[in-house]
Scaffold this motif. Structure first.
Motif, PDB file in Angstrom:
ATOM      1  N   ILE A 129      36.882 -43.456 -66.918  1.00  0.00           N
ATOM      2  CA  ILE A 129      38.181 -43.695 -67.568  1.00  0.00           C
ATOM      3  C   ILE A 129      38.881 -44.885 -66.920  1.00  0.00           C
ATOM      4  N   ILE A 130      38.931 -44.919 -65.592  1.00  0.00           N
ATOM      5  CA  ILE A 130      39.588 -46.033 -64.897  1.00  0.00           C
ATOM      6  C   ILE A 130      38.878 -47.343 -65.210  1.00  0.00           C
ATOM      7  N   LYS A 131      37.561 -47.351 -65.183  1.00  0.00           N
ATOM      8  CA  LYS A 131      36.807 -48.567 -65.512  1.00  0.00           C
ATOM      9  C   LYS A 131      37.088 -49.010 -66.941  1.00  0.00           C
ATOM     10  N   TYR A 132      37.127 -48.075 -67.876  1.00  0.00           N
ATOM     11  CA  TYR A 132      37.387 -48.399 -69.277  1.00  0.00           C
ATOM     12  C   TYR A 132      38.768 -49.036 -69.427  1.00  0.00           C
ATOM     13  N   ILE A 133      39.768 -48.448 -68.792  1.00  0.00           N
ATOM     14  CA  ILE A 133      41.121 -49.007 -68.890  1.00  0.00           C
ATOM     15  C   ILE A 133      41.165 -50.401 -68.269  1.00  0.00           C
ATOM     16  N   LYS A 134      40.503 -50.582 -67.144  1.00  0.00           N
ATOM     17  CA  LYS A 134      40.483 -51.911 -66.506  1.00  0.00           C
ATOM     18  C   LYS A 134      39.749 -52.925 -67.378  1.00  0.00           C
ATOM     19  N   ASP A 135      38.699 -52.487 -68.064  1.00  0.00           N
ATOM     20  CA  ASP A 135      37.926 -53.392 -68.925  1.00  0.00           C
ATOM     21  C   ASP A 135      38.634 -53.698 -70.242  1.00  0.00           C
ATOM     22  N   TYR A 136      39.302 -52.697 -70.835  1.00  0.00           N
ATOM     23  CA  TYR A 136      39.857 -52.848 -72.186  1.00  0.00           C
ATOM     24  C   TYR A 136      41.384 -52.757 -72.258  1.00  0.00           C
TER      25      TYR A 136
ATOM     26  N   ASP B  61      33.380 -43.449 -77.034  1.00  0.00           N
ATOM     27  CA  ASP B  61      32.780 -44.450 -76.143  1.00  0.00           C
ATOM     28  C   ASP B  61      32.262 -43.862 -74.830  1.00  0.00           C
ATOM     29  N   LEU B  62      32.903 -42.786 -74.362  1.00  0.00           N
ATOM     30  CA  LEU B  62      32.550 -42.248 -73.051  1.00  0.00           C
ATOM     31  C   LEU B  62      32.023 -40.819 -73.076  1.00  0.00           C
ATOM     32  N   GLY B  63      32.145 -40.131 -74.219  1.00  0.00           N
ATOM     33  CA  GLY B  63      31.687 -38.747 -74.302  1.00  0.00           C
ATOM     34  C   GLY B  63      32.606 -37.762 -73.591  1.00  0.00           C
ATOM     35  N   ILE B  64      33.865 -38.145 -73.400  1.00  0.00           N
ATOM     36  CA  ILE B  64      34.835 -37.300 -72.711  1.00  0.00           C
ATOM     37  C   ILE B  64      35.709 -36.611 -73.753  1.00  0.00           C
ATOM     38  N   THR B  65      35.714 -35.278 -73.737  1.00  0.00           N
ATOM     39  CA  THR B  65      36.437 -34.534 -74.771  1.00  0.00           C
ATOM     40  C   THR B  65      37.842 -34.128 -74.365  1.00  0.00           C
ATOM     41  N   GLN B  66      38.154 -34.127 -73.081  1.00  0.00           N
ATOM     42  CA  GLN B  66      39.480 -33.691 -72.628  1.00  0.00           C
ATOM     43  C   GLN B  66      40.142 -34.790 -71.803  1.00  0.00           C
ATOM     44  N   LEU B  67      40.510 -35.873 -72.476  1.00  0.00           N
ATOM     45  CA  LEU B  67      41.106 -37.013 -71.792  1.00  0.00           C
ATOM     46  C   LEU B  67      42.383 -36.627 -71.059  1.00  0.00           C
ATOM     47  N   ALA B  68      43.259 -35.871 -71.685  1.00  0.00           N
ATOM     48  CA  ALA B  68      44.537 -35.516 -71.055  1.00  0.00           C
ATOM     49  C   ALA B  68      44.320 -34.771 -69.735  1.00  0.00           C
ATOM     50  N   ALA B  69      43.319 -33.920 -69.671  1.00  0.00           N
ATOM     51  CA  ALA B  69      43.021 -33.190 -68.436  1.00  0.00           C
ATOM     52  C   ALA B  69      42.550 -34.144 -67.343  1.00  0.00           C
ATOM     53  N   ARG B  70      41.709 -35.108 -67.710  1.00  0.00           N
ATOM     54  CA  ARG B  70      41.238 -36.082 -66.720  1.00  0.00           C
ATOM     55  C   ARG B  70      42.374 -36.995 -66.264  1.00  0.00           C
ATOM     56  N   ILE B  71      43.286 -37.366 -67.182  1.00  0.00           N
ATOM     57  CA  ILE B  71      44.447 -38.179 -66.823  1.00  0.00           C
ATOM     58  C   ILE B  71      45.320 -37.404 -65.840  1.00  0.00           C
ATOM     59  N   PHE B  72      45.518 -36.124 -66.084  1.00  0.00           N
ATOM     60  CA  PHE B  72      46.289 -35.262 -65.178  1.00  0.00           C
ATOM     61  C   PHE B  72      45.668 -35.275 -63.783  1.00  0.00           C
ATOM     62  N   GLU B  73      44.349 -35.143 -63.706  1.00  0.00           N
ATOM     63  CA  GLU B  73      43.654 -35.167 -62.418  1.00  0.00           C
ATOM     64  C   GLU B  73      43.806 -36.521 -61.733  1.00  0.00           C
ATOM     65  N   LEU B  74      43.716 -37.588 -62.507  1.00  0.00           N
ATOM     66  CA  LEU B  74      43.885 -38.929 -61.939  1.00  0.00           C
ATOM     67  C   LEU B  74      45.303 -39.131 -61.410  1.00  0.00           C
ATOM     68  N   LYS B  75      46.293 -38.578 -62.104  1.00  0.00           N
ATOM     69  CA  LYS B  75      47.675 -38.647 -61.615  1.00  0.00           C
ATOM     70  C   LYS B  75      47.797 -37.929 -60.275  1.00  0.00           C
TER      71      LYS B  75
ATOM     72  N   TYR C 225      46.873 -44.463 -73.241  1.00  0.00           N
ATOM     73  CA  TYR C 225      47.105 -44.518 -71.807  1.00  0.00           C
ATOM     74  C   TYR C 225      46.698 -45.881 -71.266  1.00  0.00           C
ATOM     75  N   SER C 226      47.533 -46.426 -70.378  1.00  0.00           N
ATOM     76  CA  SER C 226      47.190 -47.639 -69.649  1.00  0.00           C
ATOM     77  C   SER C 226      47.680 -47.466 -68.212  1.00  0.00           C
ATOM     78  N   LEU C 227      47.134 -48.258 -67.316  1.00  0.00           N
ATOM     79  CA  LEU C 227      47.551 -48.171 -65.920  1.00  0.00           C
ATOM     80  C   LEU C 227      48.828 -48.966 -65.718  1.00  0.00           C
ATOM     81  N   LYS C 228      49.776 -48.410 -64.991  1.00  0.00           N
ATOM     82  CA  LYS C 228      51.014 -49.132 -64.685  1.00  0.00           C
ATOM     83  C   LYS C 228      50.678 -50.287 -63.744  1.00  0.00           C
ATOM     84  N   GLY C 229      51.287 -51.421 -64.013  1.00  0.00           N
ATOM     85  CA  GLY C 229      51.093 -52.580 -63.162  1.00  0.00           C
ATOM     86  C   GLY C 229      49.837 -53.383 -63.461  1.00  0.00           C
TER      87      GLY C 229
END
Length: 70
Positions: free
Chosen positions: A7-14, A25-39, A65-69
């Motif tokens: 997810i982080i690589k994808y956001i940095k790339d796109y 694109d990534l086969g990830i079904t629960q993006l919000a859960a992974r974003i929560f974990e990354l937070k 979702y995008s990364l701040k900064g």
């Protein structure tokens, strides 16, 4: 590579990611859960609500979702 790393690589790339992109694109079904974990790991995200229409012309809303900064 873990789902969170992808997810982080994808956001940095796109620049951003949506749940549809995460699934197709990534086969990830629960993006919000992974974003929560990354937070919890210290990442900060911008959440922008978007509007569109589905294939039947019905209005839908989703989060981009995008990364701040970056």
């Amino acid at each position: 590579m873990t789902q969170r790393e992808r997810i982080i690589k994808y956001i940095k790339d796109y620049g951003s990611i949506t749940s549809f992109q995460a699934y197709t694109d990534l086969g990830i079904t629960q993006l919000a859960a992974r974003i929560f974990e990354l937070k919890q790991q210290g990442y900060n995200f911008n959440n922008q609500q978007k509007k569109s229409k589905n294939r039947y012309g019905e209005p839908i809303k989703y989060i981009e979702y995008s990364l701040k900064g970056e």
